[in-house]
Scaffold this motif. Sequence first.
Motif, PDB file in Angstrom:
ATOM      1  N   SER A  33       0.850  -1.181   0.000  1.00  0.00           N
ATOM      2  CA  SER A  33       0.000   0.000   0.000  1.00  0.00           C
ATOM      3  C   SER A  33       0.887   1.232   0.000  1.00  0.00           C
ATOM      4  O   SER A  33       2.079   1.151   0.301  1.00  0.00           O
ATOM      5  N   ARG A  34       0.285   2.367  -0.341  1.00  0.00           N
ATOM      6  CA  ARG A  34       1.067   3.592  -0.327  1.00  0.00           C
ATOM      7  C   ARG A  34       0.220   4.750   0.177  1.00  0.00           C
ATOM      8  O   ARG A  34      -1.009   4.750   0.032  1.00  0.00           O
ATOM      9  N   ASP A  35       0.902   5.702   0.749  1.00  0.00           N
ATOM     10  CA  ASP A  35       0.273   6.926   1.235  1.00  0.00           C
ATOM     11  C   ASP A  35       1.050   8.073   0.624  1.00  0.00           C
ATOM     12  O   ASP A  35       2.129   8.434   1.110  1.00  0.00           O
ATOM     13  N   ASN A  36       0.527   8.637  -0.438  1.00  0.00           N
ATOM     14  CA  ASN A  36       1.264   9.679  -1.149  1.00  0.00           C
ATOM     15  C   ASN A  36       1.326  10.992  -0.373  1.00  0.00           C
ATOM     16  O   ASN A  36       2.192  11.821  -0.637  1.00  0.00           O
ATOM     17  N   ALA A  37       0.445  11.169   0.566  1.00  0.00           N
ATOM     18  CA  ALA A  37       0.524  12.360   1.405  1.00  0.00           C
ATOM     19  C   ALA A  37       1.776  12.310   2.284  1.00  0.00           C
ATOM     20  O   ALA A  37       2.347  13.339   2.632  1.00  0.00           O
ATOM     21  N   LYS A  38       2.165  11.087   2.633  1.00  0.00           N
ATOM     22  CA  LYS A  38       3.362  10.887   3.450  1.00  0.00           C
ATOM     23  C   LYS A  38       4.554  10.402   2.641  1.00  0.00           C
ATOM     24  O   LYS A  38       5.646  10.255   3.188  1.00  0.00           O
ATOM     25  N   ASN A  39       4.333  10.133   1.343  1.00  0.00           N
ATOM     26  CA  ASN A  39       5.389   9.584   0.487  1.00  0.00           C
ATOM     27  C   ASN A  39       5.955   8.285   1.050  1.00  0.00           C
ATOM     28  O   ASN A  39       7.179   8.110   1.139  1.00  0.00           O
ATOM     29  N   THR A  40       5.070   7.389   1.427  1.00  0.00           N
ATOM     30  CA  THR A  40       5.506   6.099   1.955  1.00  0.00           C
ATOM     31  C   THR A  40       4.836   4.957   1.199  1.00  0.00           C
ATOM     32  O   THR A  40       3.702   5.099   0.710  1.00  0.00           O
ATOM     33  N   VAL A  41       5.566   3.864   1.107  1.00  0.00           N
ATOM     34  CA  VAL A  41       5.036   2.627   0.545  1.00  0.00           C
ATOM     35  C   VAL A  41       5.289   1.531   1.577  1.00  0.00           C
ATOM     36  O   VAL A  41       6.438   1.312   1.971  1.00  0.00           O
ATOM     37  N   ASP A  42       4.251   0.885   2.010  1.00  0.00           N
ATOM     38  CA  ASP A  42       4.357  -0.126   3.049  1.00  0.00           C
ATOM     39  C   ASP A  42       4.133  -1.529   2.492  1.00  0.00           C
ATOM     40  O   ASP A  42       3.435  -1.708   1.484  1.00  0.00           O
ATOM     41  N   LEU A  43       4.699  -2.487   3.170  1.00  0.00           N
ATOM     42  CA  LEU A  43       4.485  -3.891   2.841  1.00  0.00           C
ATOM     43  C   LEU A  43       4.101  -4.611   4.131  1.00  0.00           C
ATOM     44  O   LEU A  43       4.944  -4.804   5.002  1.00  0.00           O
ATOM     45  N   GLN A  44       2.834  -4.967   4.230  1.00  0.00           N
ATOM     46  CA  GLN A  44       2.357  -5.743   5.375  1.00  0.00           C
ATOM     47  C   GLN A  44       2.558  -7.216   5.065  1.00  0.00           C
ATOM     48  O   GLN A  44       2.037  -7.720   4.064  1.00  0.00           O
ATOM     49  N   MET A  45       3.317  -7.887   5.918  1.00  0.00           N
ATOM     50  CA  MET A  45       3.655  -9.289   5.683  1.00  0.00           C
ATOM     51  C   MET A  45       3.070 -10.138   6.805  1.00  0.00           C
ATOM     52  O   MET A  45       3.437  -9.961   7.972  1.00  0.00           O
ATOM     53  N   ASN A  46       2.170 -11.021   6.450  1.00  0.00           N
ATOM     54  CA  ASN A  46       1.536 -11.913   7.409  1.00  0.00           C
ATOM     55  C   ASN A  46       1.876 -13.366   7.096  1.00  0.00           C
ATOM     56  O   ASN A  46       2.345 -13.686   6.003  1.00  0.00           O
ATOM     57  N   SER A  47       1.638 -14.230   8.059  1.00  0.00           N
ATOM     58  CA  SER A  47       1.887 -15.665   7.892  1.00  0.00           C
ATOM     59  C   SER A  47       3.283 -15.929   7.346  1.00  0.00           C
ATOM     60  O   SER A  47       3.471 -16.698   6.401  1.00  0.00           O
ATOM     61  N   LEU A  48       4.246 -15.289   7.942  1.00  0.00           N
ATOM     62  CA  LEU A  48       5.624 -15.412   7.464  1.00  0.00           C
ATOM     63  C   LEU A  48       6.158 -16.811   7.695  1.00  0.00           C
ATOM     64  O   LEU A  48       5.801 -17.488   8.675  1.00  0.00           O
ATOM     65  N   ASN A  49       6.996 -17.258   6.778  1.00  0.00           N
ATOM     66  CA  ASN A  49       7.666 -18.539   6.934  1.00  0.00           C
ATOM     67  C   ASN A  49       9.151 -18.362   6.639  1.00  0.00           C
ATOM     68  O   ASN A  49       9.590 -17.309   6.190  1.00  0.00           O
ATOM     69  N   VAL A  50       9.913 -19.399   6.882  1.00  0.00           N
ATOM     70  CA  VAL A  50      11.372 -19.285   6.787  1.00  0.00           C
ATOM     71  C   VAL A  50      11.822 -18.919   5.377  1.00  0.00           C
ATOM     72  O   VAL A  50      12.894 -18.314   5.192  1.00  0.00           O
ATOM     73  N   ASP A  51      11.020 -19.267   4.379  1.00  0.00           N
ATOM     74  CA  ASP A  51      11.371 -18.933   3.001  1.00  0.00           C
ATOM     75  C   ASP A  51      11.253 -17.437   2.719  1.00  0.00           C
ATOM     76  O   ASP A  51      11.695 -16.962   1.663  1.00  0.00           O
ATOM     77  N   ASP A  52      10.651 -16.691   3.618  1.00  0.00           N
ATOM     78  CA  ASP A  52      10.554 -15.239   3.460  1.00  0.00           C
ATOM     79  C   ASP A  52      11.779 -14.511   4.002  1.00  0.00           C
ATOM     80  O   ASP A  52      11.886 -13.286   3.867  1.00  0.00           O
ATOM     81  N   THR A  53      12.686 -15.248   4.611  1.00  0.00           N
ATOM     82  CA  THR A  53      13.907 -14.641   5.127  1.00  0.00           C
ATOM     83  C   THR A  53      14.741 -14.067   3.984  1.00  0.00           C
ATOM     84  O   THR A  53      15.081 -14.777   3.036  1.00  0.00           O
ATOM     85  N   ALA A  54      15.051 -12.789   4.076  1.00  0.00           N
ATOM     86  CA  ALA A  54      15.783 -12.107   3.009  1.00  0.00           C
ATOM     87  C   ALA A  54      16.021 -10.657   3.403  1.00  0.00           C
ATOM     88  O   ALA A  54      15.449 -10.169   4.383  1.00  0.00           O
ATOM     89  N   VAL A  55      16.853 -10.002   2.626  1.00  0.00           N
ATOM     90  CA  VAL A  55      16.939  -8.542   2.701  1.00  0.00           C
ATOM     91  C   VAL A  55      15.885  -7.984   1.749  1.00  0.00           C
ATOM     92  O   VAL A  55      15.844  -8.378   0.577  1.00  0.00           O
ATOM     93  N   TYR A  56      15.065  -7.107   2.247  1.00  0.00           N
ATOM     94  CA  TYR A  56      13.976  -6.535   1.462  1.00  0.00           C
ATOM     95  C   TYR A  56      14.359  -5.115   1.033  1.00  0.00           C
ATOM     96  O   TYR A  56      14.830  -4.314   1.843  1.00  0.00           O
ATOM     97  N   TYR A  57      14.136  -4.838  -0.244  1.00  0.00           N
ATOM     98  CA  TYR A  57      14.464  -3.546  -0.823  1.00  0.00           C
ATOM     99  C   TYR A  57      13.228  -2.894  -1.429  1.00  0.00           C
ATOM    100  O   TYR A  57      12.428  -3.570  -2.092  1.00  0.00           O
ATOM    101  N   CYS A  58      13.088  -1.603  -1.218  1.00  0.00           N
ATOM    102  CA  CYS A  58      12.077  -0.888  -1.975  1.00  0.00           C
ATOM    103  C   CYS A  58      12.750  -0.247  -3.184  1.00  0.00           C
ATOM    104  O   CYS A  58      13.946   0.068  -3.149  1.00  0.00           O
ATOM    105  N   ALA A  59      11.977  -0.099  -4.231  1.00  0.00           N
ATOM    106  CA  ALA A  59      12.516   0.393  -5.485  1.00  0.00           C
ATOM    107  C   ALA A  59      11.472   1.217  -6.209  1.00  0.00           C
ATOM    108  O   ALA A  59      10.271   1.024  -6.023  1.00  0.00           O
ATOM    109  N   ALA A  60      11.945   2.125  -7.043  1.00  0.00           N
ATOM    110  CA  ALA A  60      11.058   2.985  -7.810  1.00  0.00           C
ATOM    111  C   ALA A  60      11.359   2.865  -9.297  1.00  0.00           C
ATOM    112  O   ALA A  60      12.526   2.800  -9.697  1.00  0.00           O
TER     113      ALA A  60
END
Length: 122
Positions: free
Chosen positions: A67-94
Amino acid sequence: VQLQASGGGLVQTGGSLRLSCAASDSSYAMAWFRQAPGKEREFVAGVSWNGGRTAYADSVKGRFTISRDNAKNTVDLQMNSLNVDDTAVYYCAADRSSLVVQSTRPDRYDSWGQGTLVTVSS
């Protein structure tokens, strides 16, 4: 554009985390990628400039929400039901050349944040 990712950490399997990316502006498509040790960087989720369109990797559909909030210039990633395969360095990109998500390829995106580590323990 400058991007600053935050929100990573250690979580147990089944837990949740919320990542946030602060951008200097928000007039284009943005995405989250991740890179696990020894693996290539892969697309996780993307969102159009106004939040109206989203795209997800099959591996995270139904668990992650971008999701994003352009008033705040933020982009969020809500991650639920995480498992070990989700382990990583996460990067945002434009993708400053597009208003919508055009590609899941990392080379499409020309601005990157510094990455935030997500570790999921079993």
